[in-house]
Write an enzyme that holds these catalytic residues in place. Structure first.
Site, PDB file in Angstrom:
ATOM      1  N   GLY A 182       0.831  -1.196   0.000  1.00  0.00           N
ATOM      2  CA  GLY A 182       0.000   0.000   0.000  1.00  0.00           C
ATOM      3  C   GLY A 182       0.863   1.244   0.000  1.00  0.00           C
ATOM      4  N   GLN A 199       3.634   9.785   0.475  1.00  0.00           N
ATOM      5  CA  GLN A 199       4.859   9.015   0.674  1.00  0.00           C
ATOM      6  C   GLN A 199       5.842   9.175  -0.491  1.00  0.00           C
ATOM      7  OE1 GLN A 199       2.551   5.282   1.970  1.00  0.00           O
ATOM      8  NE2 GLN A 199       4.473   5.140   3.091  1.00  0.00           N
ATOM      9  N   CYS A 254       5.585  -0.012   7.175  1.00  0.00           N
ATOM     10  CA  CYS A 254       5.307   1.177   6.364  1.00  0.00           C
ATOM     11  C   CYS A 254       6.548   1.485   5.535  1.00  0.00           C
ATOM     12  CB  CYS A 254       4.980   2.341   7.290  1.00  0.00           C
ATOM     13  SG  CYS A 254       4.595   3.859   6.422  1.00  0.00           S
ATOM     14  N   LEU A 255       6.347   1.781   4.254  1.00  0.00           N
ATOM     15  CA  LEU A 255       7.499   2.071   3.392  1.00  0.00           C
ATOM     16  C   LEU A 255       8.224   3.345   3.839  1.00  0.00           C
ATOM     17  CD1 LEU A 255       6.132   1.128  -0.152  1.00  0.00           C
ATOM     18  CD2 LEU A 255       7.638  -0.195   1.341  1.00  0.00           C
ATOM     19  N   HIS A 275      -4.706   2.122   7.352  1.00  0.00           N
ATOM     20  CA  HIS A 275      -3.314   2.598   7.446  1.00  0.00           C
ATOM     21  C   HIS A 275      -3.050   3.683   6.396  1.00  0.00           C
ATOM     22  CE1 HIS A 275       1.202   1.612   7.809  1.00  0.00           C
ATOM     23  NE2 HIS A 275       1.123   2.417   6.767  1.00  0.00           N
ATOM     24  N   GLU A 276      -3.501   3.442   5.163  1.00  0.00           N
ATOM     25  CA  GLU A 276      -3.232   4.409   4.080  1.00  0.00           C
ATOM     26  C   GLU A 276      -4.074   5.678   4.235  1.00  0.00           C
ATOM     27  OE1 GLU A 276      -0.640   3.809   2.594  1.00  0.00           O
ATOM     28  OE2 GLU A 276      -0.505   1.661   2.948  1.00  0.00           O
ATOM     29  N   HIS A 335      -2.454   8.016   6.502  1.00  0.00           N
ATOM     30  CA  HIS A 335      -1.382   8.810   5.871  1.00  0.00           C
ATOM     31  C   HIS A 335      -1.931  10.116   5.293  1.00  0.00           C
ATOM     32  CE1 HIS A 335       2.346   6.549   5.965  1.00  0.00           C
ATOM     33  NE2 HIS A 335       1.767   5.451   5.535  1.00  0.00           N
TER      34      HIS A 335
HETATM   35 NI    NI Z   1       2.503   3.480   5.580  1.00  0.00          NI
END
Ligand code: NI
Length: 179
Positions: A46, A51, A101-102, A143-144, A147
């Site tokens: 995701g 990001q 998380c990236l 989660h996304e 963000h």
């Molecule tokens: Ni994340």
């Protein structure tokens, strides 16, 4: 299409509240392509636009199992795009997933969230859609969407854990700047 650099903790951009998309322009479509390319390269399941440094409410998700044992076939890709996603309902029931998380590479912790959600969003054709999600998709969507509101999964951890990981990444960023 391009793989874009990821915004990494403690970059302040991760705390921005992203702006809604008014119209799905060619620029938004190009952004979505870059997001998938960046997400698949990482690899991750995701990604939110912020990001890669774009503060707009766009999320890409692909939960297909690609990382398989020898002799097993990876699942075909299942790209999903959510524009201006909004949680419209959450279940009473909660579930716990180990999240990563990236933007916080190689850090994983268990987070408890509602087990099922309904999410309203706009698709790439500009049409309003609503889905009911459970399991990994429910967690990933929450989660996304966090963000897009400047919220990170580490915000759900104890203060001690959150401060520890934030310090670790701040130190790493400092080292990188010095190098
Ligand atoms: Ni994340």
């Amino acid at each position: 299409m391009a793989i874009r650099p990821l915004v990494i903790l403690p970059d302040a951009q991760l705390r921005l509240v992203s702006k809604p998309v008014e119209v799905v322009t060619p620029e938004i479509k190009a952004l979505v392509e870059d997001m998938f390319e960046t997400m698949y390269d990482a690899p991750g399941i995701g990604l939110a636009a912020i990001q890669i440094g774009e503060p707009v409410r766009v999320v890409t998700i692909d939960l297909a199992k690609r990382d398989v044992k020898e002799g097993e076939e990876p699942e075909p890709r299942r790209p999903q795009v959510f524009i201006n996603p909004e949680v419209t309902w959450t279940s009473e029931e909660h579930s716990v997933y180990e999240e990563g998380c990236l933007s916080i590479p190689e850090y994983y912790e268990e987070v408890e969230r509602p087990a099922q959600v309904k999410v309203r969003y706009m698709d790439l054709d500009g049409k309003t859609q609503e889905i009911e999600a459970d399991g990994l998709l429910a967690t990933c969507l929450q989660h996304e969407i966090d963000h897009l509101n400047g919220v990170l999964f580490i915000d759900y951890l104890s203060r001690l854990k959150r401060e520890r990981v934030t310090k670790k990444f701040a130190k790493a960023a400092k080292r990188e700047r010095a190098a």
